[in-house]
Design a protein around this motif. Structure first.
Motif, mmCIF file in Angstrom:
data_model
loop_
_atom_site.group_PDB
_atom_site.id
_atom_site.type_symbol
_atom_site.label_atom_id
_atom_site.label_comp_id
_atom_site.label_asym_id
_atom_site.label_seq_id
_atom_site.Cartn_x
_atom_site.Cartn_y
_atom_site.Cartn_z
ATOM 1 N N TRP A 109 109.817 -25.084 -68.372
ATOM 2 C CA TRP A 109 110.242 -25.895 -69.531
ATOM 3 C C TRP A 109 111.641 -25.515 -69.999
ATOM 4 C CZ3 TRP A 109 106.895 -29.465 -69.054
ATOM 5 C CH2 TRP A 109 105.540 -29.189 -68.850
ATOM 6 N N ASP A 110 112.488 -25.147 -69.055
ATOM 7 C CA ASP A 110 113.846 -24.701 -69.397
ATOM 8 C C ASP A 110 114.834 -25.373 -68.442
ATOM 9 O OD1 ASP A 110 115.917 -23.324 -70.528
ATOM 10 O OD2 ASP A 110 115.530 -21.461 -69.429
ATOM 11 N N PRO A 111 115.091 -26.662 -68.652
ATOM 12 C CA PRO A 111 115.891 -27.441 -67.694
ATOM 13 C C PRO A 111 117.295 -26.884 -67.521
ATOM 14 C CG PRO A 111 114.769 -28.901 -69.251
ATOM 15 C CD PRO A 111 114.594 -27.496 -69.763
ATOM 16 N N LYS A 112 117.775 -26.968 -66.282
ATOM 17 C CA LYS A 112 119.131 -26.538 -65.945
ATOM 18 C C LYS A 112 119.940 -27.761 -65.515
ATOM 19 C CE LYS A 112 121.745 -23.900 -62.571
ATOM 20 N NZ LYS A 112 121.731 -23.335 -61.230
ATOM 21 N N VAL A 113 121.138 -27.895 -66.055
ATOM 22 C CA VAL A 113 122.001 -29.023 -65.693
ATOM 23 C C VAL A 113 122.598 -28.767 -64.312
ATOM 24 C CG1 VAL A 113 124.074 -30.334 -66.286
ATOM 25 C CG2 VAL A 113 122.542 -29.526 -68.103
ATOM 26 N N VAL A 114 122.407 -29.714 -63.383
ATOM 27 C CA VAL A 114 122.953 -29.562 -62.034
ATOM 28 C C VAL A 114 123.945 -30.673 -61.691
ATOM 29 C CG1 VAL A 114 121.020 -28.223 -61.116
ATOM 30 C CG2 VAL A 114 120.920 -30.729 -61.031
ATOM 31 N N GLY A 115 124.139 -31.615 -62.592
ATOM 32 C CA GLY A 115 125.104 -32.670 -62.327
ATOM 33 C C GLY A 115 125.374 -33.480 -63.584
ATOM 34 N N GLU A 116 126.588 -34.038 -63.654
ATOM 35 C CA GLU A 116 126.932 -34.886 -64.798
ATOM 36 C C GLU A 116 127.649 -36.117 -64.295
ATOM 37 O OE1 GLU A 116 127.907 -33.008 -68.514
ATOM 38 O OE2 GLU A 116 128.231 -31.110 -67.495
ATOM 39 N N LEU A 117 127.289 -37.262 -64.821
ATOM 40 C CA LEU A 117 128.001 -38.488 -64.473
ATOM 41 C C LEU A 117 127.903 -39.444 -65.635
ATOM 42 C CD1 LEU A 117 126.007 -40.715 -61.972
ATOM 43 C CD2 LEU A 117 124.991 -38.750 -63.110
ATOM 44 N N ASN A 118 129.004 -40.164 -65.809
ATOM 45 C CA ASN A 118 129.101 -41.032 -66.974
ATOM 46 C C ASN A 118 128.722 -40.199 -68.200
ATOM 47 O OD1 ASN A 118 129.793 -43.275 -65.226
ATOM 48 N ND2 ASN A 118 127.668 -43.194 -64.582
ATOM 49 N N ASP A 119 127.857 -40.654 -69.041
ATOM 50 C CA ASP A 119 127.467 -39.856 -70.207
ATOM 51 C C ASP A 119 126.073 -39.267 -70.032
ATOM 52 O OD1 ASP A 119 126.339 -42.289 -70.110
ATOM 53 O OD2 ASP A 119 126.697 -42.835 -72.192
ATOM 54 N N HIS A 120 125.691 -39.055 -68.778
ATOM 55 C CA HIS A 120 124.343 -38.566 -68.475
ATOM 56 C C HIS A 120 124.377 -37.220 -67.754
ATOM 57 C CE1 HIS A 120 123.127 -42.559 -69.602
ATOM 58 N NE2 HIS A 120 121.868 -42.287 -69.375
ATOM 59 N N GLN A 121 123.234 -36.557 -67.754
ATOM 60 C CA GLN A 121 123.096 -35.308 -67.023
ATOM 61 C C GLN A 121 121.895 -35.363 -66.086
ATOM 62 O OE1 GLN A 121 122.947 -32.569 -70.364
ATOM 63 N NE2 GLN A 121 125.045 -31.902 -69.944
ATOM 64 N N VAL A 122 122.046 -34.715 -64.934
ATOM 65 C CA VAL A 122 120.945 -34.472 -64.011
ATOM 66 C C VAL A 122 120.482 -33.043 -64.256
ATOM 67 C CG1 VAL A 122 120.222 -34.453 -61.596
ATOM 68 C CG2 VAL A 122 122.129 -35.923 -62.320
ATOM 69 N N LYS A 123 119.205 -32.862 -64.466
ATOM 70 C CA LYS A 123 118.663 -31.531 -64.721
ATOM 71 C C LYS A 123 117.491 -31.300 -63.787
ATOM 72 C CE LYS A 123 119.708 -32.066 -69.651
ATOM 73 N NZ LYS A 123 119.165 -32.130 -71.036
ATOM 74 N N ILE A 124 117.196 -30.026 -63.533
ATOM 75 C CA ILE A 124 115.965 -29.691 -62.835
ATOM 76 C C ILE A 124 115.197 -28.697 -63.688
ATOM 77 C CG2 ILE A 124 116.707 -30.166 -60.465
ATOM 78 C CD1 ILE A 124 117.344 -27.175 -60.215
ATOM 79 N N ALA A 125 113.878 -28.734 -63.534
ATOM 80 C CA ALA A 125 113.041 -27.859 -64.346
ATOM 81 C C ALA A 125 111.728 -27.589 -63.640
ATOM 82 C CB ALA A 125 112.759 -28.506 -65.706
ATOM 83 N N LYS A 126 111.134 -26.443 -63.995
ATOM 84 C CA LYS A 126 109.775 -26.150 -63.576
ATOM 85 C C LYS A 126 108.849 -26.470 -64.741
ATOM 86 C CE LYS A 126 110.335 -21.782 -62.246
ATOM 87 N NZ LYS A 126 110.121 -20.489 -61.550
#
Lengths: 109, 109
Positions: free
Chosen positions: A17-34
């Motif tokens: 439950w601790d998402p990590k940002v792995v990408g950003e585009l436009n005004d959005h973020q890609v995150k991954i989490a367990k």
């Protein structure tokens, strides 16, 4: 313009439950989490959120039903809709949402 | 709030370089596409684009270099940057980009 390897990034994740940002585009973020266990009921006033399962499965609980989302599937939770993810066993999930989205929405955790 | 199964959606794709919208959130769309052969050089003036490889691999060509993106990897192409995807063998790709993004950007195809 470097590529991102999701497996490598997932292997670096520690807590759930601790998402990590792995990408950003436009005004959005890609995150991954367990995900493991139950998160907290919350909603986002202005943001739709996408959850794509990379490994395992989790239950997206809504107040009136529950949707099990498995590897290779995604679900979009519209803004304003109360939800609470839960995973009986560890799942690894990619999230896509506007930058600045607070993971607990309208709820403190 | 139904989930989407990417495998099922991919099995329904016909032609290459013809993305299908499988989800919408905020002002963005999730698309899937088959890549095979070479697309066309183009750029997007105002949109960053994300390419996540679901199966196979493809080369994202830039004017000064080329990045091979394989299954489980993604690349974000910033707005304004000329690019041309190419796949020697069929690859299946998830795209994430603003709604209304024209696949050929500034170029007719």
């Amino acid at each position: 313009m470097d590529k991102v390897n999701l497996g490598q990034e997932l292997s670096r994740l520690d807590s759930c439950w601790d998402p990590k940002v792995v990408g950003e585009l436009n005004d959005h973020q890609v995150k991954i989490a367990k995900f493991e266990g139950e998160f907290v009921w919350h909603r986002h006033e202005r943001e739709d959120e996408l959850f794509l399962v990379l490994e395992g499965a989790f239950d997206m609980q809504f107040r009136d039903r529950c949707v099990t989302v498995s590897q290779g599937e995604f679900i979009i939770v519209p803004r304003g809709v109360e939800h609470c993810p839960r995973a009986d066993r560890e799942a690894r999930v990619l999230l896509f949402e506007p930058a600045g989205t607070v993971k607990t929405g309208d709820r403190e955790r």
